[in-house]
Design an enzyme around this catalytic site. Structure first.
Site, short mmCIF file in Angstrom:
data_model
loop_
_atom_site.label_atom_id
_atom_site.label_comp_id
_atom_site.label_asym_id
_atom_site.label_seq_id
_atom_site.Cartn_x
_atom_site.Cartn_y
_atom_site.Cartn_z
N ASP A 14 0.82 -1.29 0.07
CA ASP A 14 0.00 0.03 -0.04
C ASP A 14 0.82 1.19 0.02
O ASP A 14 1.68 1.52 0.80
CB ASP A 14 -1.16 -0.01 1.27
CG ASP A 14 -2.02 1.22 1.22
OD1 ASP A 14 -2.32 1.70 0.03
OD2 ASP A 14 -2.66 1.27 2.05
N ASP A 108 -2.53 2.48 -6.02
CA ASP A 108 -1.83 2.40 -5.18
C ASP A 108 -1.83 1.39 -4.11
O ASP A 108 -1.15 1.35 -3.29
CB ASP A 108 -1.83 3.87 -4.24
CG ASP A 108 -3.23 3.93 -3.63
OD1 ASP A 108 -4.13 3.00 -3.82
OD2 ASP A 108 -3.35 4.71 -2.56
N GLU A 109 -2.36 0.20 -4.54
CA GLU A 109 -2.40 -0.79 -3.78
C GLU A 109 -2.74 -2.33 -4.43
O GLU A 109 -3.25 -2.01 -5.45
CB GLU A 109 -3.15 -0.66 -2.39
CG GLU A 109 -4.67 -0.94 -2.83
CD GLU A 109 -5.55 -0.97 -1.52
OE1 GLU A 109 -5.20 -1.70 -0.70
OE2 GLU A 109 -6.47 0.05 -1.49
#
Length: 361
Positions: A14, A108-109
């Site tokens: 993350d 983003d993860e």
């Protein structure tokens, strides 16, 4: 935990305050300052907040006027999604150096299954350390990682030492960790559900574990069985590299509230064209058109209409949203945000159970 399942090695990566961190990286004047990506002092919604801004209670999806009230020194920055996508691709390419079992959840993860990895490294912890270093060396951005035996535990672990941290939950530690974890910190348990559990005397994973499956499904519906299983360390969901979106949508927040029906239709026509472009790019069709409306007083409503035919062009679904707008109650108040989306898509989730082996962490 389920005794008949061997141990997988799952990493959840993350990025730390991704959008805001990219902006601070590219503009040194923003470093160390409270930054909100999206919105302005008077309009809009915060898409992301830097850690400096989060100290004031500012978070994503918060109205920007609320963010400004909480922190008058906050700096609003326009989002640059093309830049974020470029950085995300660099990060994703690093993931693929280690495994093809990568399931992105957003820019983003992502989850990674490194049980059988490309470099033959037996330690998922060492792999996570390498990945975090490569991401920093390539992008000058930090990320956090969670490592464990399933998605639930890996996701939960990645939040523990944020930002720029890492947490391993070993197989033998899993049950003790879950039993002491507060239910409000369980991934998948939202604020409303956590409050409901609190009223029922369910405060920790152990409290949750002590409830029967019948009790959980009766009080929490389909989610009840999920909560029942994760309280026992059971999460058999595979890391799915072919995860397919269930809806496609686009929305816009307006500097000036919309109140005239013709103006609203004009804006929806613009959204229709943008949605058509996105559908064509991804070769997607759907049968249900969805309208999202947020009013000036922040009340939000959604309406949908389903066709028996596949929809992919604006001329296909414009009649449907125009029919929705015939409900005059939808336009009785000034509108600050409009969204248009397509769901009930011509895609299916594919569940692939991979070989699971017991390896050292």
């Amino acid at each position: 935990m389920s005794d008949n399942l061997a141990i997988r090695k799952i990493i959840h990566i993350d990025m730390d305050a991704f959008y805001a961190s990219v902006e601070q990286r590219d503009n040194p004047e923003l470093k160390g300052k409270p930054v909100a990506v999206g919105g302005s002092r008077s309009r809009g919604v915060v898409a992301a907040a830097s850690y400096e801004a989060r100290k004031f209670g500012i978070r994503s999806a918060m109205p920007s006027v609320t963010a400004f009230r909480k922190c008058p020194d906050i700096i609003f920055v326009k989002p640059r999604f093309e830049v974020y996508k470029e950085v995300s691709q660099i990060i994703r390419n690093i993931f693929f150096e280690y495994t093809d079992l990568v399931e992105p959840l957003s820019l983003d993860e992502a989850y990674l299954d490194v049980t059988n990895n490309k470099i033959g490294l037996p330690s998922a912890t060492l792999i996570a350390e390498e990945i975090r270093k490569k991401i920093f060396d390539s992008t000058a951005l930090t990320c956090s990682a969670g490592i464990s035996i399933n998605k639930f535990l890996a996701k939960t672990a990645s939040d523990i030492n944020k930002p720029n941290g890492m947490k391993l939950i070993k197989p033998e530690e899993a049950m003790a960790f879950i039993e002491t974890l507060k239910v409000k910190d369980f991934f998948g348990v939202g604020k409303v559900t956590a409050e409901k559990m609190k009223r029922m005397g369910i405060h920790t994973g152990l409290d949750l574990k002590n409830k029967s499956l019948g009790f959980m499904t009766k009080n929490f519906g389909k989610s009840g069985s999920f909560y029942y299983n994760i309280s026992r360390g059971i999460d058999d969901r595979p890391v799915n590299p072919n995860r397919i979106r269930k809806s496609v949508s686009i929305e816009n927040t307006y500097d000036n509230d919309l109140s005239d029906i013709s103006h609203i239709e004009t804006e929806l026509e613009k959204l229709s064209e943008s949605l058509e472009t996105r559908l064509a790019k991804n070769k997607i069709q759907g049968k249900t058109i969805n309208i999202k409306i947020k009013y000036a007083d922040f009340e939000q409503v959604t309406r949908s209409k389903t066709s028996q035919y596949w929809l992919s062009k604006s001329t296909d679904y414009q009649p449907l949203w125009k029919e929705i707008l015939l409900d005059e109650r939808l336009v009785q108040k000034p509108i600050r945000l409009l969204g248009l989306g397509l769901s009930n898509l011509n895609t299916e989730e594919k569940e692939n159970q991979g070989l699971q082996l017991t390896l050292e962490f």
